[in-house]
Design an enzyme around this catalytic site. Structure first.
Site, PDB file in Angstrom:
ATOM      1  N   ASP A   8       0.882  -1.160   0.000  1.00  0.00           N
ATOM      2  CA  ASP A   8       0.000   0.000   0.000  1.00  0.00           C
ATOM      3  C   ASP A   8       0.927   1.218   0.000  1.00  0.00           C
ATOM      4  O   ASP A   8       1.415   1.634   1.046  1.00  0.00           O
ATOM      5  CB  ASP A   8      -0.898   0.005   1.232  1.00  0.00           C
ATOM      6  CG  ASP A   8      -1.817   1.216   1.271  1.00  0.00           C
ATOM      7  OD1 ASP A   8      -2.241   1.672   0.195  1.00  0.00           O
ATOM      8  OD2 ASP A   8      -2.103   1.699   2.378  1.00  0.00           O
ATOM      9  N   GLU A  67      -1.403  -1.568  -5.231  1.00  0.00           N
ATOM     10  CA  GLU A  67      -2.598  -0.815  -5.603  1.00  0.00           C
ATOM     11  C   GLU A  67      -2.285   0.153  -6.740  1.00  0.00           C
ATOM     12  O   GLU A  67      -1.250   0.804  -6.732  1.00  0.00           O
ATOM     13  CB  GLU A  67      -3.115  -0.054  -4.385  1.00  0.00           C
ATOM     14  CG  GLU A  67      -4.483   0.543  -4.570  1.00  0.00           C
ATOM     15  CD  GLU A  67      -5.028   1.108  -3.272  1.00  0.00           C
ATOM     16  OE1 GLU A  67      -5.581   0.323  -2.489  1.00  0.00           O
ATOM     17  OE2 GLU A  67      -4.875   2.310  -3.053  1.00  0.00           O
ATOM     18  N   ASP A 139      -2.511   0.924   7.275  1.00  0.00           N
ATOM     19  CA  ASP A 139      -1.705   0.780   6.058  1.00  0.00           C
ATOM     20  C   ASP A 139      -1.219  -0.659   5.875  1.00  0.00           C
ATOM     21  O   ASP A 139      -1.176  -1.173   4.756  1.00  0.00           O
ATOM     22  CB  ASP A 139      -0.520   1.753   6.072  1.00  0.00           C
ATOM     23  CG  ASP A 139      -0.977   3.197   6.072  1.00  0.00           C
ATOM     24  OD1 ASP A 139      -1.618   3.618   5.092  1.00  0.00           O
ATOM     25  OD2 ASP A 139      -0.707   3.907   7.063  1.00  0.00           O
TER      26      ASP A 139
END
Length: 175
Positions: A8, A67, A139
């Site tokens: 992330d 991502e 996170d």
């Protein structure tokens, strides 16, 4: 068996999570956050690269799932996020890992069941799916969710006989 590193990315905090996928089952390996401090932006990108290079050397994952960049309201934030992603992707490719990209909506759909899930729902489902005794930081939970999304996507592809999801045979794949 696959060892999947989920990332992330962020310009201040980059979350990471590693899961072991075998026979459709996922097992927690490790997770955490790379806190980048207040140095210059190029120095923070270097920290992302170096920390992930060290993490990859230590755990030997075979796949990176990350991502995709979303369109942020602030163009400067989107550019910085893209550069943080780039540092992570370069670390992975440099180590010979396959790279797979997923949208935030795909990750949430895969882990929570709805693409509109919030961070607390993602944290809860990651904790449940991996049987964790505590809730990971947001996170790190997002990074684990990204790794789980890849595990679920790969399992589905295997069940469908591959090729039916429109995947290309290149090293970087978008889903």
């Amino acid at each position: 068996m696959a060892l999947i590193l989920g990332i992330d990315p962020g310009s201040r905090i980059t979350g990471y999570g590693i899961v072991r996928e075998q026979g459709g089952q996922c097992e927690y390996v490790t997770s955490g956050c790379i806190r980048l401090g207040g140095g210059s932006f190029p120095e923070r990108l270097k920290q992302i690269f170096e920390n992930l290079t060290e993490l990859i050397a230590r755990y030997q994952p075979t796949v990176l799932s990350i991502e995709q960049v979303f369109l942020a309201r602030n163009p400067d934030s989107a550019l910085k996020l893209g550069q943080a992603r780039g540092a992570a992707i370069v670390a992975a490719v440099h180590a010979g890992l396959e790279v797979h990209e997923y949208t935030a909506r795909q990750v949430k759909q895969s882990v929570v069941g709805t693409g509109a899930a919030d961070k607390t729902q993602v944290q809860h489902m990651v904790t449940q799916l991996l049987g964790l005794s505590g809730t990971p930081q947001a996170d790190a939970a997002d990074a684990l969710a990204i790794a789980l999304c890849h595990a679920h996507s790969s399992a589905l592809q295997a069940q469908l006989g591959g090729g039916l999801l429109g995947l290309r045979s290149g090293r970087v794949r978008r889903r």
